[in-house]
Design an enzyme around this catalytic site. Structure first.
Site, short mmCIF file in Angstrom:
data_model
loop_
_atom_site.label_atom_id
_atom_site.label_comp_id
_atom_site.label_asym_id
_atom_site.label_seq_id
_atom_site.Cartn_x
_atom_site.Cartn_y
_atom_site.Cartn_z
N HIS A 163 0.83 -1.23 0.00
CA HIS A 163 0.00 0.00 0.00
C HIS A 163 0.86 1.26 0.00
O HIS A 163 0.44 2.31 0.51
CB HIS A 163 -0.95 0.03 1.21
CG HIS A 163 -1.64 -1.26 1.47
ND1 HIS A 163 -2.81 -1.63 0.87
CD2 HIS A 163 -1.27 -2.31 2.26
CE1 HIS A 163 -3.17 -2.84 1.28
NE2 HIS A 163 -2.24 -3.28 2.13
N SER A 284 15.55 20.49 -17.81
CA SER A 284 14.37 21.29 -18.10
C SER A 284 14.81 22.54 -18.84
O SER A 284 15.90 23.06 -18.59
CB SER A 284 13.67 21.64 -16.80
OG SER A 284 12.90 22.82 -16.96
N LYS A 290 16.87 20.96 -12.71
CA LYS A 290 16.15 19.70 -12.92
C LYS A 290 16.98 18.63 -13.64
O LYS A 290 17.72 18.92 -14.55
CB LYS A 290 14.88 19.95 -13.75
CG LYS A 290 13.80 20.72 -13.05
CD LYS A 290 13.14 19.96 -11.90
CE LYS A 290 12.25 18.83 -12.38
NZ LYS A 290 11.07 19.30 -13.11
N ASN A 292 15.52 15.05 -15.07
CA ASN A 292 14.28 14.28 -15.15
C ASN A 292 14.50 12.85 -15.66
O ASN A 292 15.25 12.67 -16.63
CB ASN A 292 13.29 14.98 -16.08
CG ASN A 292 12.94 16.37 -15.60
OD1 ASN A 292 12.92 16.63 -14.39
ND2 ASN A 292 12.71 17.27 -16.54
N GLU A 297 9.82 7.44 -17.63
CA GLU A 297 8.51 8.08 -17.82
C GLU A 297 7.94 7.75 -19.21
O GLU A 297 6.76 7.43 -19.36
CB GLU A 297 8.62 9.60 -17.68
CG GLU A 297 8.85 10.05 -16.24
CD GLU A 297 9.13 11.54 -16.16
OE1 GLU A 297 8.36 12.33 -16.72
OE2 GLU A 297 10.14 11.92 -15.54
N LYS A 332 -1.11 -4.42 -39.59
CA LYS A 332 0.33 -4.21 -39.68
C LYS A 332 0.86 -3.07 -38.84
O LYS A 332 1.85 -3.23 -38.11
CB LYS A 332 0.75 -4.04 -41.13
CG LYS A 332 0.73 -5.35 -41.84
CD LYS A 332 0.79 -5.24 -43.32
CE LYS A 332 0.15 -6.47 -43.92
NZ LYS A 332 -1.30 -6.61 -43.62
N1 ARG Z 1 -2.16 -5.82 -48.44
C1 ARG Z 1 -3.02 -6.90 -48.12
C2 ARG Z 1 -3.04 -7.16 -46.61
O1 ARG Z 1 -2.26 -6.60 -45.97
C3 ARG Z 1 -2.59 -8.15 -48.82
C4 ARG Z 1 -3.68 -9.11 -49.10
C5 ARG Z 1 -4.65 -8.51 -50.03
N2 ARG Z 1 -5.56 -9.46 -50.52
C6 ARG Z 1 -6.65 -9.07 -51.20
N3 ARG Z 1 -7.40 -10.01 -51.65
N4 ARG Z 1 -6.94 -7.83 -51.37
O2 ARG Z 1 -3.80 -7.90 -46.08
#
Ligand code: ARG
Length: 464
Positions: A163, A284, A290, A292, A297, A332
Site C-alpha cells: 500500500h 528542463s 532539474k 528528469n 517516464e 500491420k
Molecule cells: N495488403 C493486403 C493485406 O495486408 C494483402 C492481401 C490482399 N488481398 C486481397 N485479396 N486484397 O492484407
C-alpha cells in the site's frame, strides 16, 4: 512514393471499367507501411517458387530466372533504388511487378497456386518469428543487467512496501529479482507464442486451397516453419497469433512500466533511493536544477500505446466472417509499432540498468522509519509461545508507544518493551535490527542475503 496513376499497373485492371479515385487508392494502399515486409516477402516467394519448380508446376529455368530477378531486386531495395509505387497498392504487387520487369514471364508465373492472402499471412508470420527472437534476446540481456545489479546489492537494505506504506525490510537485490522473475515469464510467453506463429499458411491460396499439386511441407521446411496451418480458411483469415504476440508484448511493457514507476519515485529528491546515469535523463528548458527520469517516464507512457495496439487487433478481428477480409491489412501498423516499441524499450532498459546507482544510506534510513521490524517482534513472541493474534496486539501497542515517543522499536529500553509482554528478553534486539530481520527470512524465495545470492545463481543458470 509515386502518385501517378497508370492503369496497366493494376493487377486486376481487366475487370474494371474506370480507374480507382486517387483518394480510394491512397485509402486502400498499404505500401507506405508494408514495404518493411519486403525481405520476408522475397524469402516466402523464393520458397514458393522452389516448390513450384520441384513439383514441375513451373520450369527449372523459370525458377532460376525468379532467383536471379529477386537477387537483383533485393539489392535495389538494400541500396534504396527500388521505387515503391502507390499504384501497386502493397509490397507484394510492387515486388511482383518489378520482378516481371526484370525477368519477364517467369515473374508472372510466380503467383501460380498462391494468393496475396496466404502470401501476406506468411510474411507476417516470418516477420513476427524473427521479431520474437530479437525480443527474447533482449529480455535475456535485461535480465542479465538486473542480475548484475542485484548481485551488487544482496546486502543493501531498503523498505519493502505494501500500500506504499513501509511494511518490512527487504534487500535491494531481492527487489530486483522480482523483476527478473517477471521478465523470465515474459520470455516463456514469447517462446510459447512463437510455436503458434511458426506455422505455414502458404498453400491456402485465396481461401480454399489450389488446384495445383503443391507440396506445403516442402515450403514449410524451406522456411523453417515447424508446422503447416491445417485449414485453408483459417490460415488466411485469423490473426490470433499476432494478437497473442501483442498480449505478451503488453505484459512486457506492463512490467517495464511498473519498474519505471518505481525508478521515477526512487529518483525523486524526496525519496532519493537511486540516481540514474545522465545519459538516460534530460534537463528542463526553464528550471536549471532539474534532472528528469525521461526514459522510465516515456516507457510508462508507451505502455499505453502498446495496450492500445492489443485492443486494436482484438477489435479488428472480432467482426470478421471467414475467410480473408481487407480489414486484416490494418493489422500491420499496430503490430510493427508494438515490435518497434518493445525492441527500443528493452534495449534501453538493458543498458539503463547498468546506469542505476543505489544510495544505500537513504534506503536504510527509510527502512528504519516505518517500524519495519514490527512483524519480527510479533514472530519473536510467537516463537516464545504467545498465540499470533495476541503477539500482533502486543506489538501494535508497542508501536503506538514508539509513535508517542518518536522512536523506533529498537530504541525502547528493555523494561519498556517488557511492559508489552513479559516474554521479551535482551535477545529481542537482534530481531529488531534491519539486518536481523532480512537474514531471518531464510527460505526459498525469501529476502535473506544468502537466499538472494542463491536465487541469482539459479536465475543465471536459467538464462544460459
Ligand atoms: N495488403 C493486403 C493485406 O495486408 C494483402 C492481401 C490482399 N488481398 C486481397 N485479396 N486484397 O492484407
Amino acid at each position: 512514393m509515386s502518385d501517378q496513376f497508370s492503369k496497366k499497373d493494376e493487377a486486376w485492371s481487366a475487370r474494371f471499367s474506370e480507374p480507382v479515385s486517387d483518394l480510394v487508392k491512397r485509402y486502400t494502399a498499404s505500401v507506405f507501411f508494408d514495404h518493411r515486409l519486403a525481405e520476408v516477402d522475397i524469402q516466402g516467394s523464393l520458397a514458393h517458387a522452389e516448390m513450384l519448380a520441384h513439383q514441375k508446376i513451373i520450369s527449372a529455368q523459370d525458377y532460376a530466372d525468379i532467383q536471379r530477378g529477386m537477387a537483383h531486386l533485393q539489392s535495389e531495395i538494400a541500396t534504396g533504388q527500388f521505387e515503391w509505387l502507390l499504384d501497386l497498392e502493397d509490397v507484394h504487387l510492387n515486388i511482383e511487378k518489378r520482378l516481371t520487369e526484370l525477368v519477364g514471364d517467369a515473374g508472372k508465373r510466380l503467383h501460380t497456386g498462391r494468393s496475396r492472402n496466404d502470401q501476406v499471412a506468411t510474411d507476417i508470420r516470418l516477420y513476427l518469428r524473427s521479431a520474437i527472437d530479437d525480443i527474447v534476446g533482449l529480455l535475456k540481456q535485461l535480465q542479465w543487467a538486473l542480475l548484475d545489479l542485484a548481485e551488487k546489492h544482496t546486502h543493501t537494505i531498503m523498505p519493502g512496501f505494501t500500500h506504499m506504506q513501509v511494511a518490512q525490510p527487504v534487500t535491494f537485490g531481492h527487489h530486483m529479482l522480482a523483476y527478473v522473475e517477471m521478465f523470465n515469464r515474459d520470455t516463456e510467453r514469447m517462446r510459447d507464442c512463437r510455436k503458434r506463429v511458426n506455422r505455414l499458411p502458404l498453400g491456402a491460396a485465396a481461401l480454399a486451397g489450389t488446384t495445383f499439386p503443391i507440396d506445403r511441407q516442402r515450403v514449410a521446411r524451406t522456411l523453417g516453419f515447424e508446422e503447416v496451418c491445417q485449414n485453408s480458411l483459417d490460415a488466411v483469415s485469423d490473426r490470433d497469433f499476432a494478437i497473442e504476440f501483442c498480449a505478451a508484448g503488453a505484459l512486457i511493457m506492463t512490467h517495464v512500466s511498473r519498474l519505471s514507476e518505481e525508478l521515477v519515485i526512487w529518483m525523486s529528491p524526496r525519496v532519493g533511493f537511486i540516481d540514474i546515469a545522465d545519459r538516460f535523463c534530460t534537463g528542463s528548458s526553464i528550471m536549471p536544477q532539474k534532472k528528469n527520469p525521461d526514459v522510465p517516464e516515456l516507457a510508462r507512457g508507451k505502455t499505453g500505446r502498446v495496450n492500445g495496439h492489443l485492443m486494436a487487433l482484438l477489435t479488428l478481428m472480432k467482426g470478421q466472417p471467414l475467410a480473408y477480409n481487407k480489414d486484416n491489412q490494418e493489422d500491420k501498423e499496430p503490430l510493427f509499432d508494438t515490435v518497434d516499441t518493445l525492441i527500443d524499450t528493452l534495449r534501453i532498459f538493458a543498458d539503463m540498468a547498468g546506469g542505476i546507482s543505489v544510495k544505500a544510506e537513504p534506503m536504510r534510513a527509510a527502512a528504519l522509519q516505518g517500524y519495519a521490524t514490527a512483524t519480527d517482534l510479533a514472530d519473536y513472541l510467537v516463537k516464545k509461545g504467545l498465540p499470533f493474534r495476541d503477539a500482533h496486539e502486543a506489538v501494535a501497542m508497542a508501536v503506538r508507544a514508539c509513535e508517542q515517543k518518536s522512536c523506533d522499536l529498537s530504541e525502547l529500553p528493555i523494561a519498556a518493551l517488557q511492559e508489552f509482554s513479559p516474554l521479551i528478553d535482551e535477545e529481542v534486539y537482534s530481531v529488531l535490527t534491519l539486518e536481523g530481520s532480512v537474514a531471518a527470512r531464510h527460505h526459498l524465495g525469501g529476502t535473506a542475503p544468502a537466499q538472494v545470492s542463491e536465487a541469482i545463481k539459479i536465475a543465471r543458470a536459467r538464462l544460459k
